[in-house]
Design a protein around this motif. Structure first.
Motif, PDB file in Angstrom:
ATOM      1  N   MET A   1     -74.356  10.735   6.386  1.00  0.00           N
ATOM      2  CA  MET A   1     -74.173   9.503   7.103  1.00  0.00           C
ATOM      3  C   MET A   1     -72.701   9.330   7.498  1.00  0.00           C
ATOM      4  N   ILE A   2     -71.832   9.698   6.582  1.00  0.00           N
ATOM      5  CA  ILE A   2     -70.408   9.551   6.858  1.00  0.00           C
ATOM      6  C   ILE A   2     -69.988  10.468   8.007  1.00  0.00           C
ATOM      7  N   VAL A   3     -70.586  11.664   8.055  1.00  0.00           N
ATOM      8  CA  VAL A   3     -70.245  12.609   9.124  1.00  0.00           C
ATOM      9  C   VAL A   3     -70.667  12.063  10.478  1.00  0.00           C
ATOM     10  N   ALA A   4     -71.822  11.412  10.531  1.00  0.00           N
ATOM     11  CA  ALA A   4     -72.300  10.850  11.796  1.00  0.00           C
ATOM     12  C   ALA A   4     -71.361   9.754  12.289  1.00  0.00           C
ATOM     13  N   TYR A   5     -70.925   8.875  11.384  1.00  0.00           N
ATOM     14  CA  TYR A   5     -70.002   7.817  11.786  1.00  0.00           C
ATOM     15  C   TYR A   5     -68.643   8.384  12.178  1.00  0.00           C
ATOM     16  N   THR A   6     -68.214   9.450  11.498  1.00  0.00           N
ATOM     17  CA  THR A   6     -66.945  10.081  11.859  1.00  0.00           C
ATOM     18  C   THR A   6     -67.025  10.660  13.256  1.00  0.00           C
ATOM     19  N   GLN A   7     -68.159  11.283  13.578  1.00  0.00           N
ATOM     20  CA  GLN A   7     -68.345  11.849  14.916  1.00  0.00           C
ATOM     21  C   GLN A   7     -68.309  10.747  15.973  1.00  0.00           C
ATOM     22  N   LEU A   8     -68.926   9.619  15.679  1.00  0.00           N
ATOM     23  CA  LEU A   8     -68.927   8.516  16.632  1.00  0.00           C
ATOM     24  C   LEU A   8     -67.525   7.933  16.797  1.00  0.00           C
ATOM     25  N   ARG A   9     -66.780   7.830  15.710  1.00  0.00           N
ATOM     26  CA  ARG A   9     -65.408   7.305  15.796  1.00  0.00           C
ATOM     27  C   ARG A   9     -64.517   8.238  16.621  1.00  0.00           C
ATOM     28  N   LEU A  10     -64.700   9.552  16.459  1.00  0.00           N
ATOM     29  CA  LEU A  10     -63.890  10.503  17.218  1.00  0.00           C
ATOM     30  C   LEU A  10     -64.266  10.506  18.702  1.00  0.00           C
ATOM     31  N   ALA A  11     -65.519  10.189  19.012  1.00  0.00           N
ATOM     32  CA  ALA A  11     -65.972  10.188  20.404  1.00  0.00           C
ATOM     33  C   ALA A  11     -65.704   8.862  21.098  1.00  0.00           C
ATOM     34  N   ALA A  12     -65.230   7.861  20.381  1.00  0.00           N
ATOM     35  CA  ALA A  12     -65.017   6.533  20.966  1.00  0.00           C
ATOM     36  C   ALA A  12     -64.072   6.540  22.162  1.00  0.00           C
ATOM     37  N   PRO A  13     -62.945   7.256  22.134  1.00  0.00           N
ATOM     38  CA  PRO A  13     -62.067   7.218  23.316  1.00  0.00           C
ATOM     39  C   PRO A  13     -62.679   7.887  24.554  1.00  0.00           C
ATOM     40  N   LEU A  14     -63.684   8.721  24.382  1.00  0.00           N
ATOM     41  CA  LEU A  14     -64.281   9.438  25.505  1.00  0.00           C
ATOM     42  C   LEU A  14     -65.386   8.652  26.201  1.00  0.00           C
ATOM     43  N   THR A  15     -65.916   7.643  25.546  1.00  0.00           N
ATOM     44  CA  THR A  15     -67.078   6.940  26.087  1.00  0.00           C
ATOM     45  C   THR A  15     -66.657   5.700  26.867  1.00  0.00           C
ATOM     46  N   VAL A  16     -67.592   5.244  27.663  1.00  0.00           N
ATOM     47  CA  VAL A  16     -67.428   4.002  28.422  1.00  0.00           C
ATOM     48  C   VAL A  16     -68.315   2.968  27.756  1.00  0.00           C
ATOM     49  N   ASP A  17     -67.900   1.709  27.808  1.00  0.00           N
ATOM     50  CA  ASP A  17     -68.685   0.644  27.186  1.00  0.00           C
ATOM     51  C   ASP A  17     -70.013   0.483  27.911  1.00  0.00           C
ATOM     52  N   ARG A  18     -71.087   0.774  27.227  1.00  0.00           N
ATOM     53  CA  ARG A  18     -72.430   0.593  27.771  1.00  0.00           C
ATOM     54  C   ARG A  18     -73.101  -0.512  26.946  1.00  0.00           C
ATOM     55  N   HIS A  19     -73.008  -1.721  27.441  1.00  0.00           N
ATOM     56  CA  HIS A  19     -73.537  -2.853  26.691  1.00  0.00           C
ATOM     57  C   HIS A  19     -74.870  -3.310  27.276  1.00  0.00           C
ATOM     58  N   LYS A  20     -75.637  -3.951  26.446  1.00  0.00           N
ATOM     59  CA  LYS A  20     -76.903  -4.542  26.882  1.00  0.00           C
ATOM     60  C   LYS A  20     -76.595  -5.789  27.713  1.00  0.00           C
ATOM     61  N   PRO A  21     -77.535  -6.242  28.534  1.00  0.00           N
ATOM     62  CA  PRO A  21     -77.263  -7.404  29.394  1.00  0.00           C
ATOM     63  C   PRO A  21     -76.876  -8.670  28.617  1.00  0.00           C
ATOM     64  N   TRP A  22     -77.354  -8.842  27.417  1.00  0.00           N
ATOM     65  CA  TRP A  22     -77.065 -10.058  26.665  1.00  0.00           C
ATOM     66  C   TRP A  22     -75.794  -9.936  25.801  1.00  0.00           C
ATOM     67  N   GLU A  23     -75.180  -8.748  25.767  1.00  0.00           N
ATOM     68  CA  GLU A  23     -73.968  -8.563  24.979  1.00  0.00           C
ATOM     69  C   GLU A  23     -72.730  -8.793  25.832  1.00  0.00           C
ATOM     70  N   LYS A  24     -71.647  -9.217  25.175  1.00  0.00           N
ATOM     71  CA  LYS A  24     -70.383  -9.411  25.879  1.00  0.00           C
ATOM     72  C   LYS A  24     -69.710  -8.065  26.084  1.00  0.00           C
ATOM     73  N   THR A  25     -68.968  -7.945  27.165  1.00  0.00           N
ATOM     74  CA  THR A  25     -68.215  -6.717  27.389  1.00  0.00           C
ATOM     75  C   THR A  25     -66.973  -6.735  26.505  1.00  0.00           C
ATOM     76  N   THR A  26     -66.482  -5.555  26.185  1.00  0.00           N
ATOM     77  CA  THR A  26     -65.268  -5.485  25.371  1.00  0.00           C
ATOM     78  C   THR A  26     -64.053  -5.481  26.285  1.00  0.00           C
ATOM     79  N   ARG A  27     -62.953  -5.985  25.754  1.00  0.00           N
ATOM     80  CA  ARG A  27     -61.717  -5.983  26.518  1.00  0.00           C
ATOM     81  C   ARG A  27     -61.160  -4.573  26.584  1.00  0.00           C
ATOM     82  N   PRO A  28     -60.416  -4.241  27.625  1.00  0.00           N
ATOM     83  CA  PRO A  28     -59.807  -2.905  27.690  1.00  0.00           C
ATOM     84  C   PRO A  28     -58.856  -2.694  26.511  1.00  0.00           C
ATOM     85  N   GLY A  29     -58.950  -1.527  25.911  1.00  0.00           N
ATOM     86  CA  GLY A  29     -58.103  -1.205  24.759  1.00  0.00           C
ATOM     87  C   GLY A  29     -58.719  -1.600  23.430  1.00  0.00           C
TER      88      GLY A  29
END
Length: 100
Positions: A1-29
């Motif tokens: 489980m820890i490895v999966a979260y580590t992979q997601l944390r490392l991939a965070a700068p590469l992804t674009v915010d894909r939010h659901k219609p009812w979720e708020k968008t995140t601020r840049p940075g």
């Protein structure tokens, strides 16, 4: 489980915010949550390098040493020899050669 979260944390700068219609968008940075990174991860996978293939052997295996003889020679059959088969099924059953 820890490895999966580590992979997601490392991939965070590469992804674009894909939010659901009812979720708020995140601020840049602002850091994305692991859930939002997971949503965007499928879009960055085609752009990542492919994993290495299986290594090829550097040389062939030793096999039978030169000059050594076969331990189990091939069985040879007589060419042209036949055995007498029963003419009918009842004759075959009488001889005890029924099918298994």
């Amino acid at each position: 489980m820890i490895v999966a979260y580590t992979q997601l944390r490392l991939a965070a700068p590469l992804t674009v915010d894909r939010h659901k219609p009812w979720e708020k968008t995140t601020r840049p940075g602002e850091k994305l949550t692991p859930t939002r990174v997971r949503r965007g991860f499928r879009h960055i996978r085609p752009h990542l390098a492919s994993p290495a293939r299986a290594p090829k052997p550097s040389r062939p295996d030793p096999g039978r040493p030169p000059g050594a003889r076969h331990r189990h020679p091939t069985t040879r059959c007589k060419v042209g020899s036949t055995f007498k088969r029963p003419a009918t099924l009842t004759e075959r059953d009488r001889r005890g050669q029924g099918t298994s």
